[in-house]
Scaffold this active site. Structure first.
Site, PDB file in Angstrom:
ATOM      1  N   LEU A 191       5.478  17.418  21.498  1.00 29.88           N
ATOM      2  CA  LEU A 191       4.552  17.450  20.372  1.00 29.88           C
ATOM      3  C   LEU A 191       3.752  16.154  20.368  1.00 29.88           C
ATOM      4  O   LEU A 191       4.283  15.105  20.738  1.00 29.88           O
ATOM      5  CB  LEU A 191       5.333  17.572  19.055  1.00 29.88           C
ATOM      6  CG  LEU A 191       4.484  17.535  17.785  1.00 29.88           C
ATOM      7  CD1 LEU A 191       4.660  18.813  16.986  1.00 29.88           C
ATOM      8  CD2 LEU A 191       4.824  16.373  16.888  1.00 29.88           C
ATOM      9  N   HIS A 196       6.118   5.987  -1.349  1.00 32.21           N
ATOM     10  CA  HIS A 196       5.712   5.912   0.059  1.00 32.21           C
ATOM     11  C   HIS A 196       6.932   5.988   0.984  1.00 32.21           C
ATOM     12  O   HIS A 196       6.879   6.604   2.035  1.00 32.21           O
ATOM     13  CB  HIS A 196       4.910   4.635   0.329  1.00 32.21           C
ATOM     14  CG  HIS A 196       3.596   4.601  -0.407  1.00 32.21           C
ATOM     15  ND1 HIS A 196       2.754   5.695  -0.464  1.00 32.21           N
ATOM     16  CD2 HIS A 196       2.984   3.621  -1.113  1.00 32.21           C
ATOM     17  CE1 HIS A 196       1.679   5.374  -1.180  1.00 32.21           C
ATOM     18  NE2 HIS A 196       1.800   4.133  -1.591  1.00 32.21           N
ATOM     19  N   ASP A 244      -0.521  13.671   0.270  1.00 37.70           N
ATOM     20  CA  ASP A 244      -0.933  13.111  -1.016  1.00 37.70           C
ATOM     21  C   ASP A 244       0.152  13.315  -2.080  1.00 37.70           C
ATOM     22  O   ASP A 244       0.862  14.318  -2.057  1.00 37.70           O
ATOM     23  CB  ASP A 244      -2.243  13.794  -1.447  1.00 37.70           C
ATOM     24  CG  ASP A 244      -2.973  13.006  -2.515  1.00 37.70           C
ATOM     25  OD1 ASP A 244      -2.569  11.868  -2.811  1.00 37.70           O
ATOM     26  OD2 ASP A 244      -3.962  13.529  -3.058  1.00 37.70           O
TER      27      ASP A 244
HETATM   28  C1  FPP Z   1      -1.012   9.296  -0.612  1.00 33.92           C
HETATM   29  O1  FPP Z   1      -0.268   9.242  -1.804  1.00 33.92           O
HETATM   30  C2  FPP Z   1      -0.316   8.664   0.485  1.00 33.92           C
HETATM   31  C3  FPP Z   1      -0.755   7.542   1.143  1.00 33.92           C
HETATM   32  C4  FPP Z   1      -1.994   6.821   0.815  1.00 33.92           C
HETATM   33  C5  FPP Z   1       0.035   6.949   2.226  1.00 33.92           C
HETATM   34  C6  FPP Z   1       0.794   7.876   3.117  1.00 33.92           C
HETATM   35  C7  FPP Z   1       1.854   7.112   3.757  1.00 33.92           C
HETATM   36  C8  FPP Z   1       3.086   7.566   4.011  1.00 33.92           C
HETATM   37  C9  FPP Z   1       3.548   8.944   3.807  1.00 33.92           C
HETATM   38  C10 FPP Z   1       4.043   6.571   4.546  1.00 33.92           C
HETATM   39  C11 FPP Z   1       4.495   6.857   5.903  1.00 33.92           C
HETATM   40  C12 FPP Z   1       3.451   6.771   6.931  1.00 33.92           C
HETATM   41  C13 FPP Z   1       3.723   6.291   8.148  1.00 33.92           C
HETATM   42  C14 FPP Z   1       2.730   6.440   9.245  1.00 33.92           C
HETATM   43  C15 FPP Z   1       5.007   5.650   8.433  1.00 33.92           C
HETATM   44  P1  FPP Z   1      -0.899   8.495  -3.056  1.00 33.92           P
HETATM   45  O2  FPP Z   1      -0.336   7.110  -3.076  1.00 33.92           O
HETATM   46  O3  FPP Z   1      -2.376   8.581  -3.003  1.00 33.92           O
HETATM   47  O4  FPP Z   1      -0.324   9.335  -4.228  1.00 33.92           O
HETATM   48  P2  FPP Z   1      -0.991   9.542  -5.672  1.00 33.92           P
HETATM   49  O5  FPP Z   1      -2.277  10.274  -5.443  1.00 33.92           O
HETATM   50  O6  FPP Z   1       0.032  10.362  -6.385  1.00 33.92           O
HETATM   51  O7  FPP Z   1      -1.162   8.167  -6.255  1.00 33.92           O
END
Ligand code: FPP
Length: 238
Positions: A129, A35, A18
């Protein structure tokens, strides 16, 4: 399980990655930049998990609630997954990482489904893993699906309702072939499980860190393992 230096190393670690959006916002960048940096953090973490003898890393890449985000962000996230799969498949194979999926990933359309399944197939014999990617995953939906399957078996006369126990529910979950969850980490300061691995986390250590996911690195991961080991020692001493 004792690790290389006799520490207690968790076999199965799950992460709610997150804080990508806030990381980008702090830098005046679009959310997609967060991201992208998050995908790099995942790469570092995967390496650190393998190096430290963790057997399974389960990551929350896309929750069933994430469909509420803007169309643009959803398409950025799916494009990133496509790119990551393309680029990382070779290194997953080289590092002997086996890929597994949980969640109803069919919602991402035939192209991504095909790429995901190809990556699962290509890596299925790897043994260093296991990386489990939760895609369009929701824990309550997973539990409901398990209960439906058991109810159908009762209706078919295969089992008695009274025989349903924790073990039988567990064996219908998508995680049934994975070791028990030992440690669940959430970054970015939020203290919630957000419908992730609710059943599986029953006995897991929960670790909530202030670090935003894109800033997570090997040091942060080994720090989390140290916190796990020290909690285990306290528990053992009682
Ligand atoms: C949360 O941050 C993150 C996500 C909803 C997406 C997670 C995805 C990745 C780390 C990209 C890579 C993944 C793969 C499988 C290649 P948020 O956007 O909710 O952050 P915020 O709470 O600060 O808005």
């Amino acid at each position: 399980m004792p690790g290389p230096d006799n520490r207690s190393v968790p076999r199965h670690v799950a992460i709610i990655m997150d804080g990508n959006g806030r990381w980008a916002q702090q830098r005046g960048l679009p959310r997609v930049a967060g991201h992208r940096a998050g995908a790099e953090a995942l790469r570092r973490t995967l390496q650190a998990a393998a190096d430290n003898g963790v057997e399974v890393l389960t990551i929350y890449a896309f929750s069933s609630e994430n469909w509420r985000r803007s169309e643009e962000e959803i398409s950025d996230l799916t494009a990133l997954m496509r790119y990551y799969l393309e680029r990382e498949l070779k290194s997953l194979e080289k590092e002997r990482v086996r890929l597994q999926l949980i969640g109803d990933y069919s919602a991402f359309g035939p192209d991504l489904v095909q790429r995901l399944e190809k990556a699962v197939e290509r890596t299925k014999d790897n043994d260093r893993l296991t990386l489990v990617i939760a895609l369009n995953y929701g824990s309550r939906a997973e539990i409901a699906a398990a209960v439906r399957k058991l109810a159908a078996r009762v209706a078919a006369g295969e089992i008695q309702a009274g025989e349903i126990d924790e073990q039988s529910i567990d064996s219908e979950l998508q995680t049934h072939d994975l070791p028990e969850l030992d440690l669940l980490i959430r970054t970015s300061g939020e203290v919630r499980l957000s419908n992730f691995l609710l059943w599986q986390a029953a006995y897991a250590e929960l670790l909530f860190l202030d670090t935003l996911w894109p800033d997570f690195d090997e040091k942060a991961f080994t720090h989390a393992l140290d916190r796990f080991a020290s909690r285990q020692r306290r528990f053992g001493g009682r």
